[in-house]
Design an enzyme around this catalytic site. Structure first.
Site, PDB file in Angstrom:
ATOM      1  N   TYR A  87      69.559 -14.613  -9.825  1.00 43.79           N
ATOM      2  CA  TYR A  87      68.856 -13.585 -10.600  1.00 43.79           C
ATOM      3  C   TYR A  87      67.686 -14.157 -11.394  1.00 43.79           C
ATOM      4  O   TYR A  87      67.504 -15.357 -11.488  1.00 43.79           O
ATOM      5  CB  TYR A  87      69.803 -12.768 -11.467  1.00 43.79           C
ATOM      6  CG  TYR A  87      70.660 -13.450 -12.513  1.00 43.79           C
ATOM      7  CD1 TYR A  87      70.438 -14.729 -12.962  1.00 43.79           C
ATOM      8  CD2 TYR A  87      71.731 -12.738 -13.068  1.00 43.79           C
ATOM      9  CE1 TYR A  87      71.231 -15.296 -13.944  1.00 43.79           C
ATOM     10  CE2 TYR A  87      72.533 -13.297 -14.042  1.00 43.79           C
ATOM     11  CZ  TYR A  87      72.278 -14.569 -14.488  1.00 43.79           C
ATOM     12  OH  TYR A  87      73.077 -15.116 -15.455  1.00 43.79           O
ATOM     13  N   GLU A  88      66.888 -13.227 -11.914  1.00 41.66           N
ATOM     14  CA  GLU A  88      65.627 -13.538 -12.600  1.00 41.66           C
ATOM     15  C   GLU A  88      64.644 -14.260 -11.683  1.00 41.66           C
ATOM     16  O   GLU A  88      63.905 -15.143 -12.101  1.00 41.66           O
ATOM     17  CB  GLU A  88      65.878 -14.362 -13.871  1.00 41.66           C
ATOM     18  CG  GLU A  88      66.864 -13.762 -14.826  1.00 41.66           C
ATOM     19  CD  GLU A  88      66.607 -12.292 -15.134  1.00 41.66           C
ATOM     20  OE1 GLU A  88      65.448 -11.855 -14.991  1.00 41.66           O
ATOM     21  OE2 GLU A  88      67.555 -11.595 -15.492  1.00 41.66           O
ATOM     22  N   GLY A  89      64.632 -13.863 -10.423  1.00 43.39           N
ATOM     23  CA  GLY A  89      63.792 -14.512  -9.424  1.00 43.39           C
ATOM     24  C   GLY A  89      64.579 -15.623  -8.771  1.00 43.39           C
ATOM     25  O   GLY A  89      64.908 -16.621  -9.420  1.00 43.39           O
ATOM     26  N   GLN A 142      61.056 -19.002  -7.333  1.00 41.09           N
ATOM     27  CA  GLN A 142      60.543 -19.940  -8.333  1.00 41.09           C
ATOM     28  C   GLN A 142      59.759 -21.065  -7.660  1.00 41.09           C
ATOM     29  O   GLN A 142      58.718 -21.511  -8.173  1.00 41.09           O
ATOM     30  CB  GLN A 142      61.694 -20.533  -9.152  1.00 41.09           C
ATOM     31  CG  GLN A 142      62.584 -19.527  -9.850  1.00 41.09           C
ATOM     32  CD  GLN A 142      61.830 -18.609 -10.772  1.00 41.09           C
ATOM     33  OE1 GLN A 142      60.905 -19.016 -11.468  1.00 41.09           O
ATOM     34  NE2 GLN A 142      62.208 -17.346 -10.785  1.00 41.09           N
ATOM     35  N   ARG A 152      63.891 -16.455 -17.549  1.00 45.61           N
ATOM     36  CA  ARG A 152      63.948 -17.620 -16.657  1.00 45.61           C
ATOM     37  C   ARG A 152      64.275 -18.892 -17.432  1.00 45.61           C
ATOM     38  O   ARG A 152      65.040 -19.736 -16.958  1.00 45.61           O
ATOM     39  CB  ARG A 152      62.615 -17.747 -15.902  1.00 45.61           C
ATOM     40  CG  ARG A 152      62.464 -16.683 -14.838  1.00 45.61           C
ATOM     41  CD  ARG A 152      61.076 -16.557 -14.262  1.00 45.61           C
ATOM     42  NE  ARG A 152      61.054 -15.485 -13.264  1.00 45.61           N
ATOM     43  CZ  ARG A 152      59.959 -15.022 -12.685  1.00 45.61           C
ATOM     44  NH1 ARG A 152      58.782 -15.531 -13.014  1.00 45.61           N
ATOM     45  NH2 ARG A 152      60.036 -14.064 -11.798  1.00 45.61           N
TER      46      ARG A 152
END
Length: 596
Positions: A442-444, A449, A298
Site C-alpha cells: 500500500y501507499e504505492g 516507488q 510513504r
C-alpha cells in the site's frame, strides 16, 4: 506474547551522536530551545507508553480483529484499542510535532519520527488510526483555507477526531486517473459526492468522535485522467460552527476486508451517497494536495517496516539465547546444559544480524530524512530549504520500498530463528511476517516507488538530485579516505558510489531508445541506491564507534560488529542487483502474453 523494549540507546545514538540534532536545531529558530534532555525525556515516556499500553494489545488485537455491524455501518475495534487511544490522547501524543497555533506542541519531526518507530513496533495495526490522522493534518495544514484549518486542525491535533485518505476504487489503484467518484457543486459552496472507495485503512471505527475523510473525486466537466481530480474534506459527522458533531454524513462503511495481516485495523469499503464535502487545494488540483498526505504516508510506511524489523529482532534474540539445540561446531559452549543455545550457531547469527543491521540502518536513514524535513520546513536559508526538499523527494521512495522490502526479509528470518515455534500463532512471530507484507503493497507498491525513483526523481532531472546526495557521500569518502581503520567501510562505499553513477548513465542512455528499460531496471536499481544510502550511514556510524571503542561502552563494540556484518554480508547483494539492472528489458518483454 513476547516483549518490546524501546531501543532508546540506539535512538539516542542516532539523534545525538550521528545526526547531532541539537546543533542542527540551533539553526532552526522554531526549535532552537530543543535540547538533548527534552528529546530523551520524550523518548523515555514514549517507550513506556508503547511497551506498557500498546504492545500487550498487539497479539490479542490480531486474533480478535475488527467487528462490522452491517445494519448500522459501524465498526468496533478489538478489545482495549479504544481505551489505549484515550490514554494516547490524554497524554498529548497526537500533538507532538503539530503547529502550536492550532494546539500542537511544536516539537521537531525528527523526534516524532522516533516515537512512531516505537508505536509501529508495539502495535502497527493500532498505530494506523492516529498515523493516518497525522497525514490528514499535514494535508489540511498546507492546502486548507483559513476556515478549514481553524475548524479541523485543532480537532485532529487533540486527537478528538481522526483522519483517512480515500483514494482507491475497485477498478483502479495506482492509476488514479481512472477514478469515477463524482462531486456535484451546491449553492452553499459545498459538494455532494457519490462513489465507492476500497482499502480505506481506519475508514470506520469507534475510537474517536468524528472521522475526517480526504476524498478524491471528479467535478462536472473535469479533464480526463489525473488532471481532472479534485480533493474534498468529507467528515463522518457534519461539524457545527462550534466544532461539535452535527448530522451524520452519508459516507458509510459497507464492509471490512478479511486480510492476511493488520487485523486490528479496519480496512473498509466506503460508500458515498451524496455525502457533503468541501473542496481543498483548488479545482482539479486534488493530486497535488493529496501528495502531501501520500508522501507523509510513504515515510510512515517505511517506519512501519522499521518498527516490525526491530520488534521481530528483539524477540528472536531472546529466543536464540534461551532455546538449546545441538552443540556448537567449534566445541561445547554450555557444558552445564544438554545442548548449546542456538545463538552459538553461525546461521542463526546470520539471521539475527540481518535483522539487527536492517533495523539500525533504517533508524539512521529515517532519522536523517526526518531531520531534512525539519530543515526543509523551517530553515531560514532558502537555498538550504530547497536542497533539503530535493533530498527528501529523492529519498522518500527509497525509504518506503527499501525498508519495507528489508522488513519482509528480516521478519521472515526472525521467524526462522524460532523454527517450528515461529510458524505457530501463539508465539507471535508469524504475525510480524503477515503484517510486514502489506507494507510492500500500500501507499504505492514498491515497484511504483522504484519507477518513481528512477523515472521521475532521477532521469527526469538528469540526475541532479542524485548528484547532490552523491556529493555528500563523496565528501565523506574524501575526508576519511586516509583513515586506515575506516578503509573496510570507505572502500566499498566509494566503489558503490562509482557504480551507481555508471549504472544510472547506462540506464538513462538505454531509456532514450526504449522506455521499457526503465521498468526493467527500476526495482534492482532502487535496492542498489538503498544499499548506497545504508553503506553511507554505516560508514559514519562505524567512524563514531571506532573513535569510542576504548570507552568501555559495549554499545560501540556491538555497533562496529553490526557495521562489519552489513558491509561483508548484505552490501554484496549489489553485485547481483547491478547485473540484473543491466540485463535489459528483452528477457522480460520478448515473450508474447499468450505464450506465458
Amino acid at each position: 506474547m513476547g516483549q518490546y523494549v524501546a531501543p532508546l540507546r540506539d535512538m539516542q545514538f542516532v539523534l545525538h551522536e550521528l545526526l547531532q540534532v541539537e546543533n542542527e536545531f540551533k539553526n532552526l529558530p522554531k526549535y532552537a530551545e530543543i535540547d538533548a534532555d527534552i528529546i530523551n525525556q520524550v523518548l523515555e515516556e514514549g517507550g513506556k507508553f508503547t511497551s506498557e499500553v500498546l504492545f500487550p494489545l498487539n497479539h490479542s488485537g490480531d486474533r480478535e480483529g475488527c467487528h462490522h455491524d452491517k445494519a448500522n455501518h459501524t465498526v468496533t475495534t478489538p478489545k482495549g484499542f479504544k481505551e489505549a487511544y484515550k490514554q494516547y490522547v490524554e497524554a498529548g501524543w497526537p500533538a507532538l510535532s503539530c503547529d502550536p497555533e492550532y494546539g500542537g506542541q511544536g516539537l521537531p519531526l525528527a523526534l516524532n519520527n522516533s516515537f512512531y518507530e516505537m508505536l509501529n513496533s508495539s502495535n502497527q495495526a493500532w498505530t494506523m488510526y492516529p498515523g493516518l490522522s497525522h497525514g490528514a493534518y499535514e494535508c489540511i495544514h498546507e492546502h486548507g483555507t483559513d476556515e478549514q484549518k481553524s475548524l479541523y486542525l485543532p480537532k485532529l491535533i487533540s486527537g478528538e477526531w481522526t483522519g483517512t485518505m480515500c483514494l482507491t476504487e475497485a477498478h483502479c489503484g495506482t492509476d488514479l486517473g481512472m477514478l469515477r467518484s463524482k462531486a456535484e457543486p451546491q449553492a452553499d459552496g459545498s459538494y455532494k459526492i457519490t462513489g465507492s472507495k476500497i482499502f480505506i485503512s481506519a475508514g470506520e471505527h469507534d475510537m474517536s468522535h468524528n472521522i475526517v475523510h480526504l476524498v478524491l473525486a471528479r467535478l462536472p466537466g473535469a479533464p480526463e485522467g489525473s488532471k481532472g481530480i479534485s480533493l474534498f474534506i468529507v467528515p463522518k459527522f457534519l461539524p457545527n460552527a462550534d466544532g461539535s458533531n452535527g448530522d451524520r454524513n452519508p459516507i458509510f462503511c459497507g464492509a471490512i476486508e478479511e486480510k492476511m495481516g493488520i487485523h486490528g485495523n479496519a480496512t473498509c469499503q466506503m460508500n458515498l451517497d451524496g455525502a457533503t464535502g468541501w473542496l481543498i487545494g483548488g479545482p482539479n488540483k486534488g493530486l497535488n494536495a493529496m501528495f502531501v498526505f501520500m508522501n507523509a504516508a510513504r515515510l510512515g510506511v517505511g517506519m512501519q517496516g522499521l518498527g516490525l524489523t526491530e520488534v521481530a529482532y528483539q524477540n528472536a534474540l531472546v529466543y536464540a539465547k534461551d532455546r538449546i539445540q545441538m552443540r556448537s561446531l567449534s566445541g561445547i559452549k554450555a557444558p552445564d546444559r544438554p545442548a548449546d543455545p542456538i545463538i552459538v550457531h553461525a546461521d542463526v547469527r546470520r539471521m539475527l544480524l540481518t535483522a539487527k543491521a536492517y533495523a539500525e540502518g533504517a533508524r539512521a536513514f529515517t532519522g536523517y530524512v526526518a531531520l531534512q524535513l525539519d530543515k526543509e520546513l523551517n530553515h531560514p536559508d532558502e537555498e538550504v530549504r530547497k536542497d533539503c526538499a530535493d533530498e527528501v523527494a529523492l529519498l522518500t521512495p527509497v525509504i518506503k520500498a527499501f525498508i519495507t522490502d528489508n522488513a519482509w526479509t528480516a521478519t521472515s528470518e526472525c521467524l526462522q530463528v524460532y523454527g517450528g515455534h515461529g510458524f505457530i500463532s501463539e508465539w507471535g512471530m508469524e504475525q510480524y511476517v503477515r503484517d510486514a507484507r502489506i507494507n510492500m503493497i500500500y501507499e504505492g507498491t514498491n515497484t511504483v516507488q522504484s519507477l518513481d525513483l528512477l523515472g521521475r526523481k532521477i532521469l527526469m532531472d538528469n540526475g541532479a538530485k542524485l548528484r547532490k546526495f552523491g556529493a555528500k557521500v563523496q565528501a565523506f569518502v574524501e575526508a576519511n579516505g586516509t583513515n586506515e581503520e575506516l578503509a573496510e567501510f570507505i572502500t566499498p562505499l566509494a566503489d558503490l558510489g562509482d557504480k551507481v553513477t555508471k549504472l544510472t548513465m547506462e540506464i538513462g542512455m538505454k531509456a532514450f531508445q526504449n522506455p521499457d528499460e526503465v521498468g526493467a531496471a527500476a526495482v534492482p536499481y532502487l535496492r542498489v541506491v538503498g544499499h548506497l544510502v545504508y553503506a553511507y550511514f554505516f560508514a559514519q556510524m562505524a567512524k563514531i564507534a571506532l573513535e569510542k571503542k576504548d570507552s568501555g561502552d559495549t554499545f560501540y563494540t556491538s555497533k562496529l560488529a553490526t557495521a562489519r556484518f552489513y558491509i561483508g554480508r548484505l552490501l554484496p547483494e549489489t553485485a547481483m542487483l547491478i547485473r540484473q539492472a543491466r540485463s535489459g528489458s528483452a528477457n522480460l518483454m520478448a515473450l508474447e502474453a499468450d505464450l506465458f
